[in-house]
Scaffold this active site. Structure first.
Site, short mmCIF file in Angstrom:
data_model
loop_
_atom_site.label_atom_id
_atom_site.label_comp_id
_atom_site.label_asym_id
_atom_site.label_seq_id
_atom_site.Cartn_x
_atom_site.Cartn_y
_atom_site.Cartn_z
CB CYS A 136 4.89 0.63 12.51
SG CYS A 136 4.38 1.88 11.32
CG HIS A 161 4.33 3.49 7.98
ND1 HIS A 161 3.30 3.71 8.85
CD2 HIS A 161 3.80 2.81 6.94
CE1 HIS A 161 2.18 3.20 8.34
NE2 HIS A 161 2.46 2.66 7.18
CG HIS A 190 -0.24 5.35 3.72
ND1 HIS A 190 0.95 5.77 4.25
CD2 HIS A 190 -0.32 4.01 3.99
CE1 HIS A 190 1.54 4.74 4.85
NE2 HIS A 190 0.81 3.65 4.70
CG HIS A 223 4.85 0.86 2.68
ND1 HIS A 223 4.13 1.95 2.22
CD2 HIS A 223 4.23 0.47 3.82
CE1 HIS A 223 3.13 2.20 3.06
NE2 HIS A 223 3.17 1.31 4.04
CD GLU A 236 -1.05 -0.09 3.78
OE1 GLU A 236 -2.10 -0.75 3.72
OE2 GLU A 236 -0.68 0.49 4.82
#
Lengths: 133, 133
Positions: free
Chosen positions: B97, B49, B45, B83, B43
């Site tokens: 994370c 992270h 976004h 990723h 995914e």
């Protein structure tokens, strides 16, 4: 890097690494490691800490309690709560600490406050690096 | 807890634990663990992270690169970057994370995008769970 500016606060044998301090993130992730017998500064502040023990074991003072900590334990340090981490005499203690990037300056205890903390035998032993009764 | 709602995105043999989600902190700290052969969702976004590998080893796809990862490695996932993390067939992979508490919803690749990623032999092998050439 050095943990704090030398002489600015009492601490011993501790190093600090900033693992993540990305402007796109509203928190930082740091790694602190204390050599055997080392300790972080005893302090409190409005901002909170989210701690995960990564390596070794030791004790932490949190408010009016002393607790043993070991690898993978989680410790939440609430606002305005006295806290300090200590490695035992024979082992290092390493932990991750997540904290807001924007935060207030830590406060140190004055002699009066330190005296009141020391009135608890467990805390006095912790502060002196003696076995916790 | 379940990693994501079943059927909402492709993933396999992964669990998620929220370690810290304190309203006083502007980030959350989560722990993800993939069983041998498991993988996270591929995914991207807008939010970033900050990842620290905690246990085991494996590979991560980051943008157009596949990299080996092992305990204590740090991985920064920038905004809008594809990723995915994968455990090897014989070992689990666990990572921490850190992420902003306020964040956008992940996007999944469509067939066209997936085809373009697969044009890179390393990425095709990674996505198929084969040894990376």
């Amino acid at each position: 890097m050095p943990y704090k500016e030398e002489g600015s606060a009492p601490f011993k044998a501790i190093s600090r690494q900033i693992l993540f301090a990305d402007p796109a993130l509203k928190c930082e992730l740091r790694y602190f490691e204390m050599a055997p017998g080392g300790y972080s500064t005893l302090e409190r502040h409005e901002h909170v800490h989210a701690v995960m023990i990564l390596r070794g074991q030791g004790h932490c003072l949190l408010g009016t309690e002393v607790r043993p900590v070991a690898a993978h334990d989680l410790v939440s340090v609430p606002a305005m709560t006295w806290h300090q981490f200590r490695a035992p005499p024979d082992e290092p203690l390493g932990f991750l600490c997540m904290v807001n990037a924007e935060r207030d300056k830590p406060q140190l205890p004055n002699d009066d406050k330190l005296g009141r903390l020391r009135a608890t035998p467990q805390i006095a032993a912790f502060l002196d690096g003696r076995p916790i009764p």
